[in-house]
Design a protein around this motif. Structure first.
Motif, PDB file in Angstrom:
ATOM      1  N   ALA A 447      63.930  79.091  55.869  1.00  0.00           N
ATOM      2  CA  ALA A 447      64.463  80.216  55.096  1.00  0.00           C
ATOM      3  C   ALA A 447      65.356  79.743  53.962  1.00  0.00           C
ATOM      4  O   ALA A 447      66.113  80.528  53.399  1.00  0.00           O
ATOM      5  CB  ALA A 447      65.251  81.142  56.012  1.00  0.00           C
ATOM      6  N   SER A 448      65.273  78.436  53.612  1.00  0.00           N
ATOM      7  CA  SER A 448      66.193  77.884  52.617  1.00  0.00           C
ATOM      8  C   SER A 448      65.694  78.014  51.189  1.00  0.00           C
ATOM      9  O   SER A 448      66.442  77.715  50.258  1.00  0.00           O
ATOM     10  CB  SER A 448      66.458  76.406  52.932  1.00  0.00           C
ATOM     11  N   VAL A 450      65.169  78.931  47.618  1.00  0.00           N
ATOM     12  CA  VAL A 450      65.910  79.749  46.653  1.00  0.00           C
ATOM     13  C   VAL A 450      64.947  80.405  45.673  1.00  0.00           C
ATOM     14  O   VAL A 450      65.004  81.611  45.427  1.00  0.00           O
ATOM     15  CB  VAL A 450      66.957  78.890  45.922  1.00  0.00           C
ATOM     16  N   SER A 473      65.041  83.373  47.988  1.00  0.00           N
ATOM     17  CA  SER A 473      66.119  84.366  48.009  1.00  0.00           C
ATOM     18  C   SER A 473      66.389  84.947  46.625  1.00  0.00           C
ATOM     19  O   SER A 473      66.914  86.051  46.497  1.00  0.00           O
ATOM     20  CB  SER A 473      67.390  83.721  48.566  1.00  0.00           C
ATOM     21  N   ARG A 474      66.040  84.235  45.536  1.00  0.00           N
ATOM     22  CA  ARG A 474      66.205  84.742  44.177  1.00  0.00           C
ATOM     23  C   ARG A 474      64.873  85.150  43.549  1.00  0.00           C
ATOM     24  O   ARG A 474      64.787  85.360  42.341  1.00  0.00           O
ATOM     25  CB  ARG A 474      66.883  83.698  43.293  1.00  0.00           C
TER      26      ARG A 474
END
Length: 493
Positions: A447-448, A450, A473-474
């Protein structure tokens, strides 16, 4: 009548036997150093006997039969005086260098190019192609070297074993010293030899100007200052082909390399190939498998090189280019380190068809391999068909499996970045960057991620088009709208 007939038969028979004996017996080929008093027992000092053999052997072929010929001083072979010389070991003769300096120093007088019209009368006929064939040279002194060549035309080393010395084969300006680069040696062949366990360099081009050098089919390993080392040297037409170049590193030094081209203090190295070699070491601080270092104030002095079809692995940096121009890197297999490719301050670099794979089957120690490509402060770079598997380079703050930092005019096409840790492609402070037809995936259990692609800092004109890019995540493509233009991209299944 009978007596005369028998006499004639006897004479003819004797003449015939003599004739056939002459035909069946090959002509004498040189002379053994034992004929000049060498003991070959590894204890006696055979220096003078070997010197006499070099001076006095009629046809210039000096043979070293089975034995260990201990010498304590350099045997200097002045080709102008000796004429053509060949040292023959037959795979069984050993020379033990028990003093400082090279066991044999070949010195010629030709200081110009390899063009036939540049030779002084008689120089080529008298001095050309000195050979070392099938001879073993080992060191028994901390400053013992193997072979040294100065101003020699067509030196040929073949089938030799040179080990436990400082530098195995060294090309130098000889008595002129290293204050300036001087024309020295032409048309060099080093082939089918074993160069092993040296405190210095295996093959060392030391402040010389050479053209036409072929290094092929050798084992060059465990040399602390480099398997092949070029320093303060001007070279054209360097071919390093089909060698096994392994474990040339120094764990106690600040840096080391299997192949090192360093002209930061002078020289130029252009027109060469590094093709079809196996180049491996172990991961050491500051270490590289292949490192080319040009001059910061004149970055055009290393170039016109092709690095193709090699296996390169296990050092901290696999291939390091700094201040070079016009290098093509293609078709290599790399098992990555901190940087599989580190390209700094370069211009006009093309990298294509490259497999960069950490392969966990090799990583029994559990060390984390970054496996990354970093392009920094460069102009005119193409990365095409580069595959990076498990690229772990960078942190959450910045960095990706492929970094483009402070660059201009960079193209990435048809690249695959499989399961990067934080970002696939990271662009910072760069302009005119196009990313097209690439694939960036994400690991299901990680889940790292970005972003698949991110542009940051003072970047401009970054175009991301027609890619398959995993979202982090971005998002899949991250960056300010005025910096990055994204179109026709999709998320991989």
């Amino acid at each position: 009548m009978t007596i005369c007939f028998r006499w004639a038969v006897g004479v003819y028979a004797a003449v015939g036997l003599a004739f056939f004996a002459a035909v069946a017996t090959p002509p004498a080929r040189g002379a053994s150093v034992r004929q000049f008093g060498a003991k070959g027992d590894g204890v006696a000092d055979d220096t003078e006997a070997v010197r006499r053999a070099v001076r006095e052997t009629p046809d210039g072929t000096i043979e070293f039969p089975r034995g260990a010929y201990r010498i304590t001083e350099t045997i200097r072979i002045d080709l102008e005086q000796t004429g053509r010389v060949s040292l023959q070991g037959g795979g069984v003769g050993r020379v033990v260098m028990a003093g400082p300096g090279p066991a044999f120093h070949f010195v010629g007088t030709h200081r110009r190019s390899a063009s036939p019209k540049t030779f002084e009368p008689g120089v080529f006929e008298q001095q050309r192609m000195p050979q070392i064939d099938g001879l073993e040279i080992t060191g028994a002194h901390p400053e013992a070297d193997g072979l040294e060549f100065s101003y020699v035309m067509q030196p040929t080393v073949r089938g030799a074993l040179i080990h436990r010395v400082r530098h195995a084969v060294r090309f130098t300006p000889g008595d002129a010293g290293r204050e300036q680069i001087i024309t020295s040696n032409r048309n060099v062949l080093v082939a089918d030899s074993h160069i092993y366990d040296c405190r210095g360099a295996g093959i060392f081009f030391d402040a010389v100007d050479l053209h036409q050098i072929n290094i092929t089919g050798n084992h060059i390993s465990y040399c602390k200052q480099g398997g092949i080392r070029l320093e303060r040297t001007s070279i054209r037409n360097l071919q390093i082909v089909g060698n096994d170049i392994e474990y040339n590193y120094d764990a106690e030094a600040t840096d080391s390399a299997d192949v090192l081209v360093d002209i930061r203090e002078g020289g130029s190295v252009r027109e060469g190939t590094i093709v079809g070699n196996d180049i491996q070491a172990v991961r050491t601080p500051g270490g590289a498998n292949v490192r080319m270092l040009g001059a910061p104030d004149s970055p055009d002095k290393i170039g016109l090189f092709a690095i193709t079809g090699n296996h390169i692995s296990s050092q901290e940096t696999n291939l390091h280019l700094q201040n070079v121009r016009g290098v093509t890197v293609s078709g290599n297999s790399i098992r990555g380190g901190v940087h599989a490719l580190l390209i700094e301050d370069c211009r006009n670099i093309v990298v294509g068809n490259y497999s960069i794979d950490a392969n966990p089957d090799y990583n029994s120690s559990g060390a984390e391999w970054a496996n990354g490509v970093a392009v920094r402060r460069c102009e005119g770079v193409i990365l095409n068909g580069v595959q990076v598997d498990h690229g772990l380079l960078g942190s959450v703050e910045e960095g990706g499996a492929i970094d483009v930092i402070q660059c201009r005019n960079v193209t990435l096409t048809a690249c695959q970045i499989l399961s990067p840790r934080f970002r696939g492609i990271y662009v910072r402070d760069s302009s005119n960057v196009q990313i097209a037809g690439c694939l960036v995936t994400a690991a299901d259990a990680r889940a790292s991620l970005v972003a698949g692609v991110e542009a940051a800092g003072r970047s401009a004109a970054v175009v991301v088009r027609g890619n398959l890019i995993a979202a982090g995540s971005r998002g899949a493509v991250a960056g300010a709208p005025e910096v990055i233009s994204a179109s026709e991209n999709r998320t991989p299944e």
